[in-house]
Design a protein around this motif. Structure first.
Motif, PDB file in Angstrom:
ATOM      1  N   THR A  71       0.831  -1.215   0.000  1.00 33.89           N
ATOM      2  CA  THR A  71       0.000   0.000   0.000  1.00 33.89           C
ATOM      3  C   THR A  71       0.863   1.262   0.000  1.00 33.89           C
ATOM      4  O   THR A  71       0.432   2.311  -0.443  1.00 33.89           O
ATOM      5  CB  THR A  71      -0.939   0.055   1.233  1.00 33.89           C
ATOM      6  OG1 THR A  71      -0.134  -0.009   2.411  1.00 33.89           O
ATOM      7  CG2 THR A  71      -1.928  -1.089   1.225  1.00 33.89           C
ATOM      8  N   ARG A  72       2.095   1.151   0.527  1.00 36.08           N
ATOM      9  CA  ARG A  72       2.993   2.318   0.599  1.00 36.08           C
ATOM     10  C   ARG A  72       3.997   2.342  -0.556  1.00 36.08           C
ATOM     11  O   ARG A  72       4.887   3.164  -0.582  1.00 36.08           O
ATOM     12  CB  ARG A  72       3.782   2.301   1.916  1.00 36.08           C
ATOM     13  CG  ARG A  72       2.914   2.366   3.139  1.00 36.08           C
ATOM     14  CD  ARG A  72       2.536   3.810   3.473  1.00 36.08           C
ATOM     15  NE  ARG A  72       1.397   3.840   4.344  1.00 36.08           N
ATOM     16  CZ  ARG A  72       0.384   4.692   4.228  1.00 36.08           C
ATOM     17  NH1 ARG A  72       0.377   5.606   3.290  1.00 36.08           N
ATOM     18  NH2 ARG A  72      -0.630   4.656   5.061  1.00 36.08           N
ATOM     19  N   GLU A  73       3.883   1.381  -1.453  1.00 39.37           N
ATOM     20  CA  GLU A  73       4.831   1.343  -2.578  1.00 39.37           C
ATOM     21  C   GLU A  73       4.124   1.784  -3.853  1.00 39.37           C
ATOM     22  O   GLU A  73       2.940   2.113  -3.837  1.00 39.37           O
ATOM     23  CB  GLU A  73       5.425  -0.071  -2.697  1.00 39.37           C
ATOM     24  CG  GLU A  73       6.274  -0.442  -1.467  1.00 39.37           C
ATOM     25  CD  GLU A  73       6.787  -1.880  -1.510  1.00 39.37           C
ATOM     26  OE1 GLU A  73       6.800  -2.494  -2.595  1.00 39.37           O
ATOM     27  OE2 GLU A  73       7.152  -2.384  -0.441  1.00 39.37           O
ATOM     28  N   ASP A  74       4.866   1.740  -4.937  1.00 33.08           N
ATOM     29  CA  ASP A  74       4.355   2.350  -6.165  1.00 33.08           C
ATOM     30  C   ASP A  74       3.579   1.355  -7.037  1.00 33.08           C
ATOM     31  O   ASP A  74       4.023   1.003  -8.133  1.00 33.08           O
ATOM     32  CB  ASP A  74       5.575   2.924  -6.922  1.00 33.08           C
ATOM     33  CG  ASP A  74       5.156   3.717  -8.142  1.00 33.08           C
ATOM     34  OD1 ASP A  74       3.966   4.071  -8.246  1.00 33.08           O
ATOM     35  OD2 ASP A  74       6.012   3.949  -9.009  1.00 33.08           O
ATOM     36  N   PHE A  75       2.440   0.873  -6.529  1.00 27.39           N
ATOM     37  CA  PHE A  75       1.665  -0.114  -7.305  1.00 27.39           C
ATOM     38  C   PHE A  75       0.218   0.347  -7.475  1.00 27.39           C
ATOM     39  O   PHE A  75      -0.688  -0.476  -7.509  1.00 27.39           O
ATOM     40  CB  PHE A  75       1.701  -1.480  -6.601  1.00 27.39           C
ATOM     41  CG  PHE A  75       3.068  -2.091  -6.602  1.00 27.39           C
ATOM     42  CD1 PHE A  75       3.579  -2.666  -7.759  1.00 27.39           C
ATOM     43  CD2 PHE A  75       3.849  -2.062  -5.464  1.00 27.39           C
ATOM     44  CE1 PHE A  75       4.843  -3.217  -7.778  1.00 27.39           C
ATOM     45  CE2 PHE A  75       5.113  -2.616  -5.467  1.00 27.39           C
ATOM     46  CZ  PHE A  75       5.617  -3.188  -6.626  1.00 27.39           C
ATOM     47  N   HIS A  76       0.004   1.644  -7.572  1.00 23.73           N
ATOM     48  CA  HIS A  76      -1.378   2.131  -7.560  1.00 23.73           C
ATOM     49  C   HIS A  76      -1.940   2.461  -8.934  1.00 23.73           C
ATOM     50  O   HIS A  76      -3.088   2.881  -9.055  1.00 23.73           O
ATOM     51  CB  HIS A  76      -1.496   3.318  -6.600  1.00 23.73           C
ATOM     52  CG  HIS A  76      -1.103   2.918  -5.218  1.00 23.73           C
ATOM     53  ND1 HIS A  76      -1.857   2.075  -4.439  1.00 23.73           N
ATOM     54  CD2 HIS A  76       0.022   3.188  -4.491  1.00 23.73           C
ATOM     55  CE1 HIS A  76      -1.235   1.846  -3.295  1.00 23.73           C
ATOM     56  NE2 HIS A  76      -0.102   2.512  -3.311  1.00 23.73           N
TER      57      HIS A  76
END
Ligand code: GLN
Length: 385
Positions: free
Chosen positions: A52-57
């Motif tokens: 949720t805090r990484e770049d997978f959005h």
């Protein structure tokens, strides 16, 4: 007002999903729609929290994130005995539900016939309607759920484009033997048809039965569209992660169908699920063990109450014979069961093409305490039904 599409005119809603709503309404222990009430593996959940805090959005690659396909190819190559190319032979979909729909749309033209074994998972009927294909039903005959090879060949004589194979089978729990699969393979070759598989219960198989991947049979890779998902294997049915594995020529088209249907499966969930795809063999051994215990616990409970039932070879469903209760409609029986006994079940008629009204489906993908609670309630069934 203009009319809605003719295509949808013959639809009902999914009875499986409806029974979940009925269970909620009456506060019943929901053994209808097949999903676990226990937690997914901790490693997967921990990774999800990080993600949720990484770049997978944002969107992943439409046919699946690179590392997800690579991990999946690695795992399935091991199981299917063939080197699967993560780039050209895999499409990641929103659950096996989308995989099956995309497979049908990739393979069939409107008016084409497809063979479906009955009883069958209810989505296949809707998939056929949506893609314009016409099902030919071949019965799996209780109590063994064997098929008659002559009846199957008769179906092939109608020149179907594909056969749909749910193995291990929902709802009857059949695990097709190698000999049965070879027979299907010979017919698929003789009549030049595709085989679209639904193998979501590939890891839920009870000894001494074994799962044989249809695509792994001699000469079958070329004509098999293998569909499966992570839902049951990692207890993440809500994540909607499924896939198609097939020859590059098929996958090339399936990628386009999938792209226009849904663009892609959820990027953060794919990333978190890579952790699961990398589990070692002991994970799958433990999963099988866990479900074997649940099956034994639940079947023993049903035996103690004296309810007649099937003994599944795979998957996590059991069909219960309700003839003794004298209901004309299994749908009404299931409503009453949820309301008066407090257990949610699916009427068997939603799986059978034949006029079967004396069976209901329960599943046992639940915590042991949930299963005991359901059995406790079922113990009183003859007093109220
Ligand atoms: N396969 C599960 C069942 O048969 C649920 C599938 C679903 O509802 N998408 O109950």
């Amino acid at each position: 007002m203009p009319e809605l599409s003719k295509r949808t005119a013959t639809f009902t809603d999914s009875v499986i999903r409806r029974m979940t709503r009925v269970s909620l309404k009456y506060g019943a222990v929901n053994l209808s729609q097949g999903f676990p009430d226990f937690e997914p593996p901790k490693e997967i959940l921990d990774r999800l929290a990080e993600v949720t805090r990484e770049d997978f959005h944002q969107y992943s690659i439409t046919w699946g994130a690179q590392n997800f396909r690579e991990a999946l190819a690695e795992k399935q190559s091991r199981l299917m005995g063939r080197k699967i190319d993560p780039n050209s032979e895999i499409v990641v979909t929103c659950g096996s539900t989308e995989a099956m729909m995309a497979a049908m749309m990739t393979v069939t033209n409107p008016g084409d016939k497809v063979i479906v074994f009955s009883p069958f998972y209810e989505n296949y009927g809707a998939d056929a309607i949506l893609s314009g294909a016409e099902p030919i039903y071949v019965p799996l005959i209780p109590p063994e759920f064997n098929f008659d090879p002559e009846v199957l060949e008769d179906a092939f004589r109608q020149r179907p484009k594909a056969l749909i194979l749910c193995n291990p089978s929902n709802p009857c729990g059949k695990v097709f033997t190698r000999a049965e699969l070879m027979l299907i393979a010979d017919l698929a070759k003789k009549y030049d048809a595709f085989v679209i598989t639904d193998e979501v219960y590939e890891h839920i198989v009870y000894e001494p039965n074994e799962h044989v991947y249809f695509a792994s049979l001699p000469e079958m890779w070329e004509r098999t569209v293998s569909c499966s998902s992570l839902s049951k294997t990692y207890s993440i049915t809500g994540w909607r992660l499924g896939y198609i594995i097939a020859p590059a020529s098929v996958v090339d088209t399936a990628k386009k169908v999938h792209d226009f249907l849904t663009v892609g499966a959820a990027a953060p969930l794919q990333e978190a699920a890579v952790t699961g795809l990398k589990f070692k063999d002991d994970y799958y051994r433990d999963l099988k063990q866990k479900y074997t215990e649940k099956r034994d616990l639940f079947l023993k409970g049903l035996d103690d109450i004296g309810l007649r039932h099937t003994v599944p070879q795979g998957a996590y469903y059991v069909l219960l014979d309700i003839s003794e209760f004298g209901y004309d409609s299994d749908l009404e029986f299931c409503e009453a069961l949820a309301q008066k006994v407090g257990v949610g079940a699916v009427p068997g008629s939603s799986f059978f093409r034949e006029p079967v009204n004396n069976l209901i489906r329960l599943h046992f993908a639940k915590k042991n305490e949930t299963l005991y609670e359901a059995l406790n309630r079922l113990d009183g069934i003859r007093r109220v039904m």
